[in-house]
Design a protein around this motif. Sequence first.
Motif, PDB file in Angstrom:
ATOM      1  N   HIS A 178      19.781 -10.786  17.317  1.00  0.00           N
ATOM      2  CA  HIS A 178      19.789 -10.692  15.862  1.00  0.00           C
ATOM      3  C   HIS A 178      19.822 -12.238  15.179  1.00  0.00           C
ATOM      4  CE1 HIS A 178      21.191  -6.309  15.770  1.00  0.00           C
ATOM      5  NE2 HIS A 178      20.011  -6.373  16.345  1.00  0.00           N
ATOM      6  N   ALA A 179      20.529 -13.051  15.969  1.00  0.00           N
ATOM      7  CA  ALA A 179      20.740 -14.345  15.405  1.00  0.00           C
ATOM      8  C   ALA A 179      19.284 -14.978  15.436  1.00  0.00           C
ATOM      9  CB  ALA A 179      21.466 -15.213  16.125  1.00  0.00           C
ATOM     10  N   ASN A 180      18.398 -14.782  16.541  1.00  0.00           N
ATOM     11  CA  ASN A 180      17.226 -15.468  16.714  1.00  0.00           C
ATOM     12  C   ASN A 180      16.422 -14.781  15.261  1.00  0.00           C
ATOM     13  OD1 ASN A 180      17.260 -17.042  18.730  1.00  0.00           O
ATOM     14  ND2 ASN A 180      16.523 -15.298  20.273  1.00  0.00           N
ATOM     15  N   ALA A 181      16.577 -13.754  14.846  1.00  0.00           N
ATOM     16  CA  ALA A 181      15.734 -13.127  13.760  1.00  0.00           C
ATOM     17  C   ALA A 181      16.148 -13.913  12.471  1.00  0.00           C
ATOM     18  CB  ALA A 181      15.805 -11.609  13.631  1.00  0.00           C
ATOM     19  N   ARG A 182      17.649 -14.190  12.267  1.00  0.00           N
ATOM     20  CA  ARG A 182      18.013 -14.791  11.039  1.00  0.00           C
ATOM     21  C   ARG A 182      17.397 -16.301  11.148  1.00  0.00           C
ATOM     22  NH1 ARG A 182      22.585 -11.944  12.670  1.00  0.00           N
ATOM     23  NH2 ARG A 182      23.313 -13.582  13.564  1.00  0.00           N
ATOM     24  N   ALA A 183      17.455 -16.852  12.469  1.00  0.00           N
ATOM     25  CA  ALA A 183      16.852 -18.136  12.553  1.00  0.00           C
ATOM     26  C   ALA A 183      15.443 -18.295  11.983  1.00  0.00           C
ATOM     27  CB  ALA A 183      17.006 -18.866  14.101  1.00  0.00           C
ATOM     28  N   LEU A 184      14.579 -17.284  12.627  1.00  0.00           N
ATOM     29  CA  LEU A 184      13.264 -17.247  12.201  1.00  0.00           C
ATOM     30  C   LEU A 184      13.235 -16.888  10.756  1.00  0.00           C
ATOM     31  CD1 LEU A 184      10.273 -17.057  13.136  1.00  0.00           C
ATOM     32  CD2 LEU A 184      10.519 -14.715  13.402  1.00  0.00           C
ATOM     33  N   ALA A 185      13.900 -16.196  10.024  1.00  0.00           N
ATOM     34  CA  ALA A 185      13.774 -15.852   8.694  1.00  0.00           C
ATOM     35  C   ALA A 185      14.274 -17.184   7.783  1.00  0.00           C
ATOM     36  CB  ALA A 185      14.509 -14.778   8.344  1.00  0.00           C
ATOM     37  N   GLY A 194      14.240 -21.522  21.386  1.00  0.00           N
ATOM     38  CA  GLY A 194      13.317 -22.521  21.256  1.00  0.00           C
ATOM     39  C   GLY A 194      11.806 -22.097  20.682  1.00  0.00           C
ATOM     40  N   MET A 195      11.717 -20.745  21.249  1.00  0.00           N
ATOM     41  CA  MET A 195      10.347 -20.312  21.034  1.00  0.00           C
ATOM     42  C   MET A 195      10.622 -19.734  19.200  1.00  0.00           C
ATOM     43  SD  MET A 195      10.044 -17.262  24.073  1.00  0.00           S
ATOM     44  CE  MET A 195       9.154 -17.694  25.089  1.00  0.00           C
ATOM     45  N   THR A 207       7.738 -21.357  16.853  1.00  0.00           N
ATOM     46  CA  THR A 207       6.930 -20.186  15.905  1.00  0.00           C
ATOM     47  C   THR A 207       6.823 -20.905  14.544  1.00  0.00           C
ATOM     48  OG1 THR A 207       7.273 -18.567  17.337  1.00  0.00           O
ATOM     49  CG2 THR A 207       6.830 -17.934  15.196  1.00  0.00           C
ATOM     50  N   VAL A 208       8.010 -21.364  13.940  1.00  0.00           N
ATOM     51  CA  VAL A 208       8.137 -21.963  12.576  1.00  0.00           C
ATOM     52  C   VAL A 208       7.269 -23.072  12.522  1.00  0.00           C
ATOM     53  CG1 VAL A 208       9.910 -22.864  10.949  1.00  0.00           C
ATOM     54  CG2 VAL A 208      10.299 -20.905  12.259  1.00  0.00           C
ATOM     55  N   GLY A 209       7.286 -23.978  13.385  1.00  0.00           N
ATOM     56  CA  GLY A 209       6.400 -25.037  13.622  1.00  0.00           C
ATOM     57  C   GLY A 209       4.740 -24.711  13.062  1.00  0.00           C
ATOM     58  N   HIS A 210       4.345 -23.704  14.212  1.00  0.00           N
ATOM     59  CA  HIS A 210       3.009 -22.908  14.448  1.00  0.00           C
ATOM     60  C   HIS A 210       2.664 -22.604  12.819  1.00  0.00           C
ATOM     61  CE1 HIS A 210       2.832 -23.764  18.357  1.00  0.00           C
ATOM     62  NE2 HIS A 210       3.381 -22.869  18.651  1.00  0.00           N
ATOM     63  N   ARG A 265       4.148 -23.646  10.076  1.00  0.00           N
ATOM     64  CA  ARG A 265       4.037 -24.678   8.941  1.00  0.00           C
ATOM     65  C   ARG A 265       2.654 -25.282   9.377  1.00  0.00           C
ATOM     66  NH1 ARG A 265       9.153 -26.211  10.139  1.00  0.00           N
ATOM     67  NH2 ARG A 265      10.336 -25.916   7.655  1.00  0.00           N
ATOM     68  N   GLU A 266       2.036 -25.400  10.617  1.00  0.00           N
ATOM     69  CA  GLU A 266       0.651 -25.916  10.784  1.00  0.00           C
ATOM     70  C   GLU A 266      -0.350 -25.483  10.043  1.00  0.00           C
ATOM     71  OE1 GLU A 266       0.247 -26.613  14.789  1.00  0.00           O
ATOM     72  OE2 GLU A 266       1.924 -27.798  15.204  1.00  0.00           O
ATOM     73  N   ILE A 267      -0.331 -24.213  10.378  1.00  0.00           N
ATOM     74  CA  ILE A 267      -1.317 -23.036   9.659  1.00  0.00           C
ATOM     75  C   ILE A 267      -1.421 -23.215   8.254  1.00  0.00           C
ATOM     76  CG2 ILE A 267      -2.081 -20.448   9.560  1.00  0.00           C
ATOM     77  CD1 ILE A 267      -0.890 -20.151  12.434  1.00  0.00           C
ATOM     78  N   VAL A 268      -0.037 -23.061   7.834  1.00  0.00           N
ATOM     79  CA  VAL A 268       0.017 -23.210   6.087  1.00  0.00           C
ATOM     80  C   VAL A 268      -0.672 -24.506   5.622  1.00  0.00           C
ATOM     81  CG1 VAL A 268       1.555 -23.585   4.248  1.00  0.00           C
ATOM     82  CG2 VAL A 268       1.756 -21.589   5.782  1.00  0.00           C
ATOM     83  N   ARG A 269      -0.287 -25.737   6.302  1.00  0.00           N
ATOM     84  CA  ARG A 269      -0.862 -27.001   5.902  1.00  0.00           C
ATOM     85  C   ARG A 269      -2.345 -27.073   5.910  1.00  0.00           C
ATOM     86  NH1 ARG A 269       2.771 -30.008   9.722  1.00  0.00           N
ATOM     87  NH2 ARG A 269       4.598 -30.004   8.605  1.00  0.00           N
ATOM     88  N   GLY A 270      -2.901 -26.402   6.894  1.00  0.00           N
ATOM     89  CA  GLY A 270      -4.461 -26.319   7.274  1.00  0.00           C
ATOM     90  C   GLY A 270      -5.075 -25.377   6.030  1.00  0.00           C
ATOM     91  N   ALA A 271      -4.319 -24.535   5.320  1.00  0.00           N
ATOM     92  CA  ALA A 271      -4.904 -23.496   4.313  1.00  0.00           C
ATOM     93  C   ALA A 271      -5.630 -24.216   3.388  1.00  0.00           C
ATOM     94  CB  ALA A 271      -3.960 -22.412   4.096  1.00  0.00           C
TER      95      ALA A 271
END
Length: 111
Positions: free
Chosen positions: A26-33, A95-96, A100-103, A105-111
Amino acid sequence: MRQAGICAAACVYALDHHVDRLAEDHANARALARGLSQINGIKVQQPETNLVFFKPDGAGVSGEKMVAALRPRGVLLATMDRRIRACTHLDVTAGMIEETVGHVREIVRGA
Protein backbone atom coordinates in the motif's frame (compact mmCIF):
# COMPACT_ATOMS: atom_id res chain seq x y z
CA MET A 1 -14.17 -25.68 -10.17
CA ARG A 2 -10.60 -26.95 -9.93
CA GLN A 3 -9.31 -23.54 -11.06
CA ALA A 4 -11.31 -21.85 -8.30
CA GLY A 5 -9.64 -24.14 -5.77
CA ILE A 6 -6.19 -23.25 -7.08
CA CYS A 7 -6.97 -19.53 -6.78
CA ALA A 8 -8.40 -20.04 -3.30
CA ALA A 9 -5.27 -21.94 -2.23
CA ALA A 10 -3.10 -19.01 -3.34
CA CYS A 11 -5.29 -16.63 -1.35
CA VAL A 12 -5.10 -18.78 1.77
CA TYR A 13 -1.31 -18.97 1.44
CA ALA A 14 -1.10 -15.18 1.09
CA LEU A 15 -3.27 -14.68 4.17
CA ASP A 16 -1.12 -17.08 6.16
CA HIS A 17 2.27 -15.72 5.04
CA HIS A 18 2.01 -12.18 3.65
CA VAL A 19 -0.61 -10.15 5.51
CA ASP A 20 2.03 -8.32 7.52
CA ARG A 21 3.63 -6.93 4.40
CA LEU A 22 0.42 -5.59 2.82
CA ALA A 23 1.28 -2.23 4.36
CA GLU A 24 4.43 -2.19 2.21
CA ASP A 25 2.39 -2.80 -0.96
CA HIS A 26 0.00 0.00 0.00
CA ALA A 27 2.90 2.37 0.74
CA ASN A 28 4.44 1.55 -2.65
CA ALA A 29 1.09 2.26 -4.32
CA ARG A 30 0.86 5.64 -2.59
CA ALA A 31 4.45 6.44 -3.63
CA LEU A 32 3.66 5.52 -7.24
CA ALA A 33 0.52 7.67 -7.20
CA ARG A 34 2.44 10.58 -5.67
CA GLY A 35 5.23 10.33 -8.27
CA LEU A 36 2.85 10.05 -11.20
CA SER A 37 0.72 12.95 -10.00
CA GLN A 38 3.81 15.19 -10.17
CA ILE A 39 4.04 14.66 -13.95
CA ASN A 40 2.10 17.35 -15.82
CA GLY A 41 -0.96 16.03 -17.60
CA ILE A 42 -1.26 12.73 -15.73
CA LYS A 43 -4.42 12.29 -13.70
CA VAL A 44 -4.08 9.85 -10.83
CA GLN A 45 -6.79 8.33 -8.69
CA GLN A 46 -5.50 8.16 -5.11
CA PRO A 47 -5.16 4.51 -4.16
CA GLU A 48 -6.95 2.90 -1.23
CA THR A 49 -5.17 -0.43 -1.68
CA ASN A 50 -2.29 -1.68 -3.81
CA LEU A 51 -3.98 -0.70 -7.08
CA VAL A 52 -3.16 2.61 -8.80
CA PHE A 53 -5.29 3.90 -11.68
CA PHE A 54 -4.12 6.78 -13.86
CA LYS A 55 -4.70 8.48 -17.21
CA PRO A 56 -1.78 9.88 -19.20
CA ASP A 57 -3.96 11.41 -21.96
CA GLY A 58 -3.47 14.96 -20.66
CA ALA A 59 0.27 14.51 -21.14
CA GLY A 60 -0.19 13.68 -24.82
CA VAL A 61 0.19 9.90 -24.51
CA SER A 62 -2.65 7.41 -24.82
CA GLY A 63 -2.97 4.66 -22.24
CA GLU A 64 -2.25 2.01 -24.84
CA LYS A 65 0.88 3.81 -26.04
CA MET A 66 2.12 4.26 -22.46
CA VAL A 67 1.60 0.58 -21.64
CA ALA A 68 3.35 -0.44 -24.86
CA ALA A 69 6.30 1.90 -24.19
CA LEU A 70 6.74 0.62 -20.63
CA ARG A 71 6.67 -3.08 -21.53
CA PRO A 72 10.21 -3.26 -23.05
CA ARG A 73 11.45 -1.46 -19.93
CA GLY A 74 10.14 -4.29 -17.77
CA VAL A 75 7.07 -2.48 -16.43
CA LEU A 76 3.91 -4.49 -17.04
CA LEU A 77 0.66 -2.56 -16.72
CA ALA A 78 -2.83 -2.95 -18.15
CA THR A 79 -5.44 -0.61 -19.55
CA MET A 80 -8.97 -0.72 -18.21
CA ASP A 81 -11.78 1.68 -19.14
CA ARG A 82 -9.33 4.15 -20.72
CA ARG A 83 -7.22 4.11 -17.55
CA ILE A 84 -3.96 2.41 -16.77
CA ARG A 85 -3.96 -0.02 -13.86
CA ALA A 86 -0.80 -0.63 -11.84
CA CYS A 87 -0.62 -3.21 -9.08
CA THR A 88 2.03 -3.29 -6.37
CA HIS A 89 2.76 -6.67 -4.82
CA LEU A 90 5.39 -8.90 -3.24
CA ASP A 91 7.73 -8.62 -6.24
CA VAL A 92 7.61 -4.80 -6.51
CA THR A 93 10.17 -2.80 -4.54
CA ALA A 94 10.32 0.89 -3.65
CA GLY A 95 13.24 1.21 -6.07
CA MET A 96 11.12 -0.20 -8.88
CA ILE A 97 8.46 2.41 -8.11
CA GLU A 98 11.04 5.20 -8.53
CA GLU A 99 12.27 3.65 -11.79
CA THR A 100 8.73 3.41 -13.13
CA VAL A 101 8.01 7.07 -12.39
CA GLY A 102 11.25 7.94 -14.20
CA HIS A 103 10.27 5.84 -17.21
CA VAL A 104 6.86 7.49 -17.37
CA ARG A 105 8.53 10.93 -17.22
CA GLU A 106 10.80 9.99 -20.14
CA ILE A 107 7.88 8.72 -22.21
CA VAL A 108 5.88 11.90 -21.56
CA ARG A 109 8.89 14.09 -22.49
CA GLY A 110 9.18 12.22 -25.79
CA ALA A 111 5.49 12.65 -26.63
